[in-house]
Structures are given as C-alpha cells and as structure tokens.
Design a protein around this motif. Structure first.
Motif, short mmCIF file in Angstrom:
data_model
loop_
_atom_site.label_atom_id
_atom_site.label_comp_id
_atom_site.label_asym_id
_atom_site.label_seq_id
_atom_site.Cartn_x
_atom_site.Cartn_y
_atom_site.Cartn_z
N TYR A 98 0.86 -1.19 0.00
CA TYR A 98 0.00 0.00 0.00
C TYR A 98 0.89 1.23 0.00
N LYS A 145 2.61 4.51 0.75
CA LYS A 145 2.57 5.36 1.93
C LYS A 145 2.06 6.75 1.59
N LYS A 192 -1.68 6.78 1.43
CA LYS A 192 -2.26 6.74 2.77
C LYS A 192 -2.26 8.12 3.40
N GLN A 198 -5.74 10.08 4.23
CA GLN A 198 -6.10 10.28 5.64
C GLN A 198 -6.00 11.74 6.07
N VAL A 203 -8.78 3.87 0.93
CA VAL A 203 -8.23 3.33 2.19
C VAL A 203 -8.79 1.95 2.49
N ILE A 221 -6.53 -1.00 4.08
CA ILE A 221 -5.89 -0.82 5.39
C ILE A 221 -6.90 -0.56 6.50
N ASN A 260 -5.70 1.56 12.21
CA ASN A 260 -6.67 2.25 11.36
C ASN A 260 -8.12 1.82 11.64
#
Length: 644
Positions: A215, A217, A220, A224, A274, A277, A283
């Motif tokens: 995944y 980074k 993410k 987020q 997302v 994860i 998470n």
C-alpha cells in the motif's frame, strides 16, 4: 538505476501491440480521425461530423476491447475464443457510428459520455467477475490509476518539449509551422503515445494481485490527511445548510444537488482508497468513519430528492434531472448496502453503476426517451392553454394574446427539443415534412463564413427560427430567469433592426475620477469602493433603463430616448450610414457615428456621471415601439469639488 535500451523499449512496444492489437488499432483510428478533423475545420461540416463520430467510436472501441481482453485473460480462454470475443467487441463498437450523430442531435454527446463512462467502469471489474478477489480488484485499479497519471505526465512533458523545439525552429530558421502543427502534434502524443504507454502498464498476472498487500505510503497520507478531512468539512457545511432550510422552511437551491453529489463521490472515493488498510489495528477508526459517512449521507439524500423533485414538478424532466434522480437512487442503494450488510464487496460499486449507466442510454426507460416525452408534454400543455392544439397538431399562436412569460417558456421548450433531439421530436405536431425543411435549410450558405455551408450551430438556430415563425412565436425569446423574461424585451417580428457603433476607438477619461463598465445583465448588482466611502449599485429593466446609484443618489439613463433621438436626427443617419448587414433572419442597418451622439451626462448634488455607449443596437417597429437589444458602454464618474 539502469535505463532501458532502445531495443528493450522497442520490444516492450511490440509486446504491448501483440497483447492489445485491437486497442492499438482503435487508438490509431481515433488519432487519424482527429487529425483529419483539424484539417477540415470550418471547411466541410458534414465530413467534420464524420470525424467526430469516428473519434467517438474509436474511444468506445478502445475501452470495450480492453474490457474483453482483460476478461478473456482472467478466464484463460483459448486463443480462438479470445479472438472471437475481441472481434465481437470491435463490431459492437463500430456499430455505434450509425447510432451516434452529434451533428444533428446534441443529446448524442451525452450518450457518448455515458457509454464511455460505462465502458471505463467495465474495465475496472472485467478481470474480476469471479467471486472474491477483492484485494486483487483493488490493486488492479490502483495500478491503472497510477499508470494513467504517469501517462499524462509523460505525454505533457513530451508534447511541451517538442512544441518548444518547433517554436525554436520557427524563430531561428524562419520556418512557417502554423497552429495546426502543434495541435496535430498533441493529438498524436495523446492519442498514440499515451495509449500505448498506458497499455504497457496494464497488469497481466491477476492472481498475483490477490497476494499483493503493498500500500503506497504517499496514498495513505494523502487520503487520511487531505481527502477525508476535506470530506468532513464538506459534509458539515451541507448539514448546516440543511438546518437552515428546515428553520426557514424554504426549498433548497438548485445548485445544492451538485454539491451533494460532489460530496458523495468525493467521500466514496476516499473510502475506496483506504479500503485495504481499514482492518489494520492502527486504522480501526476508518470503519467508524465509514459508517458515519453513510449515516450522514441519509439526510443529504433527502435534501437531494427535494431539490430535484421541486424542479421536475415545475419544469418537467430533462436528461440532467433524470440522471440526478437516478444517481440519488443509486446513492441510496449503496448507502443501504454498506449500512445493512457486514460482508461488503466494493466491486458492487462499479458493477452497479455500470449496469445503471447502460440502462439510461437507449430504450423507453432511458433518460433521453423520458426527457423527450416530458418536454413534449410541456409543449403541448402550453398550446392547450391557448386553445392552439387540435387533432394532435400545434396551431399558430399568431394574433392570440399570450403572456410574455408563456411565450418565452414555449420557445425555450422548442429550443430544447430541437437542440437535443432535432426536428424529429416535433414531427408528430406538424403536417409539414420537417425532413424536407431540414434539407432546404442545410443547403444554405453560412452568413458568417462566406462560401461555406451553414454550420451545425447556425442550422439549429435556423430550425428554431423556422418553427417560431410557423407557430407565431417570432417575437419571443427563450431566455427565462427566476420565472421572468431575463433582460430580453419582446421584439416585433416586423421590426427593423438598427445598430450604432461609436467611431471613437478610445474613451476619453480626462477630467473624471472613475470608470465603470455598464452592466446590462442582472439587476441590483452591487459593488463597494470601501476606501473612498462609495457604494455603487447598478440595475436595469429589460435593457431599456439603466440606473446607477452612488450612495443614495440616483442617475437614470433612458435607452429608448437615446434611440428615438438617433432615429429622429435624419442628418446623422444619412451622413454616417455605412453598411446594410445581409442577415436573412434579422436584417440590421449598421451605422458608425461620432461619440457625441452616444454620450449622455447626468448630474446630482455630489457627482457627475457620463454614459458613453460603444455599441447600441435596437429594434424599431411599425408601431414606433423601441426595444434595445445589444448595448455596451462605460460610465465615467466625477465627484464635484466641495467649495465650502
């Protein structure tokens, strides 16, 4: 880092073409069609239209062929079966060239967009039609998404670099490469280079994707800390607006529909990004956020239903309102699914949206059939109101006393039907063969481009003009705003058109303090000059009277009075007449006159205001009624000196 050799790149391109032969052929066909269209621009509208249709088919063929290829590879079909599937997809795609005709039907642009969208969605899950494989499905689409971004970046860089090189040769060696050279360059880079580059990055081992837990980074962090916070702020604003609606008990504004849909798409995209994860220990909050998102979506969907329903009830169904209703229903379905079922499959999102999109394109349930029927019924309702509908045919309203707003609404409905569905949508209401009328109008020469056949946009305008004349609606326009005729006065069909042009190219501002553009669109448009303690507001009534307030002082300019003075002054008209415009639909007498005849000054206790018209067009009919039509100008403002 080892850079690939030319041989490696050539082998990679060859392997890509071998894997995706139909896709590359469709990309090539679309690129050639786009190139021909560039060369035929404003020369042959009919052939230009065929270029558009070929480009559309090429796009659809590329997407559909890729979908079939991915499906065949995922199912490990034999070579002959794969070839049969690919050939079938190509035949289907080519068949659309006989269905899509945007030159005659504006609605076909929307049909093409919907077809392209549905085929894009088909690519998303074509290789994952078997149960399970959700992780592989996510990884596959992530890879395609990143590959598209990379292809766009590389294509822009390559096109800019070569464009700069061409510009340099023009400058250094006096070459004469014109604008079409650059356009064709960009067309080939986007059409061929980016297509082949993208195809080269399409994953081939679908089973391996199920085992890929990687995944990014950066993705993410972006999701987020950027997407989800923005979505949260967005929903809070919309919920605050909904509270305001409930307190004031007013219908929501039309634009709120697009805001809610944008938020919904924005939020669902964030959750999809997302998805892999969400089960990780750090998470867990994402699962709570997901349920909160769908719960908060419920009141917004209710607001969306109210906003769309209010306008459908008043103005009938159009394609866009139909799609809004359908999207709202789809969002309600997705919301219910993710709230009620614990075992959730994100593949349902593209699959359901793809099927729904395909159902809206053709057939009696399609948005086009329903919108066309709805607007036809509204048209019939307008004529029934004035007893002008007999035996299924429309009767001319000429000589009948009808309200201006009704006349404008009728013309607006006619304009909509002709623009989106051409003459065919009106044939049931006429005894005249509209096909023959269309042929006679289309062979006329363009009034804008000497020697060229009338453009498709001019042709639509001529069709509307013909229909208005047949139905006695020539003096009405289709411009409506907030249930009133929007800044357009009713023009008598027998009126003579005049246009006076200020011969001075510059406006002399010597002796004035401020300059302000004349605003003839909208009313009560206010602007404030805070540093000078001035509040300036403009308003006008149907372009006939222009009012300017500086603080509490009113300056009123009567456009009809200016027109009467110009007509009455025979010396000006005779001495300065320049041309008689050859406009078959609306002939206009053009004049070029000194600025003094288009200048009016008003004074108040505190200010001097001069209106300088740069262009002034109006109609003058047999009853001596004057209706301004085209007005441009400037206010010059000066504050008087206080001698106290």
């Amino acid at each position: 880092m080892k850079f690939p050799s030319v041989k490696t790149l050539a082998e990679g391109a060859a392997n890509t073409i071998k894997r995706f032969p139909f896709e590359v052929l469709f990309a090539l066909a679309g690129t050639i069609a786009a190139t021909v269209r560039i060369e035929l621009r404003d020369i042959s509208p009919a052939n230009e239209n065929w270029c558009y249709r070929t480009m559309m088919v090429a796009n659809l063929g590329f997407l559909l062929s890729l979908s079939v290829t991915l499906y065949a590879e995922s199912r490990a079909l034999t070579t002959n079966t794969r070839l049969l599937f690919r050939f079938g997809a190509a035949v289907i795609a080519v068949g659309f060239i006989f269905l899509l005709n945007p030159g005659e039907r504006q609605a076909d642009y929307i049909r093409f967009t919907l077809l392209s969208l549905s085929f894009h969605l088909l690519i998303a899950f074509a290789a994952f039609t078997a149960p399970g494989h959700v992780q592989g499905f996510w990884q596959f689409n992530k890879t395609l998404f990143l590959r598209i971004l990379t292809a766009v970046l590389y294509s822009i860089a390559l096109a800019l670099g070569i464009s700069a090189a061409i510009a340099a040769t023009n400058y250094l060696f006096n070459f004469k490469f014109e604008w079409d050279t650059y356009t064709i360059l960009w067309t080939w880079i986007i059409g061929m280079f980016s297509s082949v580059f993208f195809l080269a990055g399409v994953p081939a081992d679908f089973n391996a994707l199920d085992e890929d837990l990687n995944y990014p980074k950066g993705l993410k962090i972006f999701t987020q800390y950027v997407l989800i916070p923005l979505a949260t702020v967005y929903v809070l604003i919309l919920l605050a607006y909904e509270t305001k609606i409930l307190v004031e008990w007013n219908l929501p504004k039309g634009v709120v529909s697009y805001l809610i849909l944008s938020y919904s798409v924005f939020g669902i995209l964030s959750l999809l990004l997302v998805y892999p994860i969400r089960e990780q220990e750090e998470n867990k909050w994402l699962k709570t956020y997901t349920r909160s998102f769908y719960f908060l979506l419920i009141p917004l969907l209710v607001l969306l239903f109210l906003a769309v329903g209010a306008r459908v009830n008043k103005y009938g169904v159009t394609e866009y309102r139909y799609f809004l209703i359908l999207l709202t229903c789809w969002l309600a379905f997705i919301t219910a699914y993710f709230l009620l079922f614990k075992q959730q499959n994100i593949k349902l999102i593209p699959i359901s949206l793809c099927v729904l999109t395909l159902l809206t394109i053709y057939g009696p349930q399609s948005g086009f059939s329903i919108a066309r029927y709805s607007q036809q019924q509204i048209l019939v309702k307008h004529f029934k109101k004035y007893d002008a509908y007999k035996n299924g045919k429309l009767i001319s309203l000429k000589g009948k006393k009808i309200k201006g707003i009704d006349g404008s609404r009728t013309v607006a409905t006619l304009d909509y039907l002709i623009e989106h569905y051409d003459f065919n949508s009106l044939q049931p209401y006429f005894n005249t063969d509209l096909g023959k009328v269309n042929d006679s109008l289309s062979i006329k020469k363009s009034k804008w481009n000497t020697g060229f056949i009338v453009s498709r946009y001019e042709l639509r305008d001529k069709k509307l003009t013909w229909v208005k004349k047949q139905l006695g609606l020539t003096k009405y326009t289709g411009y409506i705003y907030n249930d009133t005729i929007a800044n357009v006065s009713v023009i008598n069909e027998d009126a003579q058109r005049f246009y006076f042009n200020n011969e001075d190219g510059l406006v002399n501002v010597k002796g004035f303090d401020y300059i302000l553009n004349l605003n003839i669109y909208g009313s009560d448009v206010a602007s404030t000059v805070k540093e000078k303690g001035m509040v300036i507001k403009q308003s006008n009534k149907l372009q006939e009277t222009y009012n300017l307030w500086i603080n509490d002082e009113l300056f009123s300019f009567d456009a009809t009075a200016i027109a009467k003075e110009l007509i009455a002054n025979k010396k000006i008209a005779v001495a300065d007449t320049s041309t008689n415009a050859d406009d078959v639909d609306r002939p206009s007498l053009n004049y070029t006159i000194p600025a003094q005849y288009l200048t009016v000054t008003k004074e108040s206790k505190t200010y001097i205001v001069t209106l300088v018209l740069s262009g002034f067009g109006f109609s003058y009919d047999v009853d001596k009624a004057i209706v301004p039509t085209q007005v441009t100008g400037t206010y010059l403002l000066k504050k008087k000196i206080d001698n106290k």
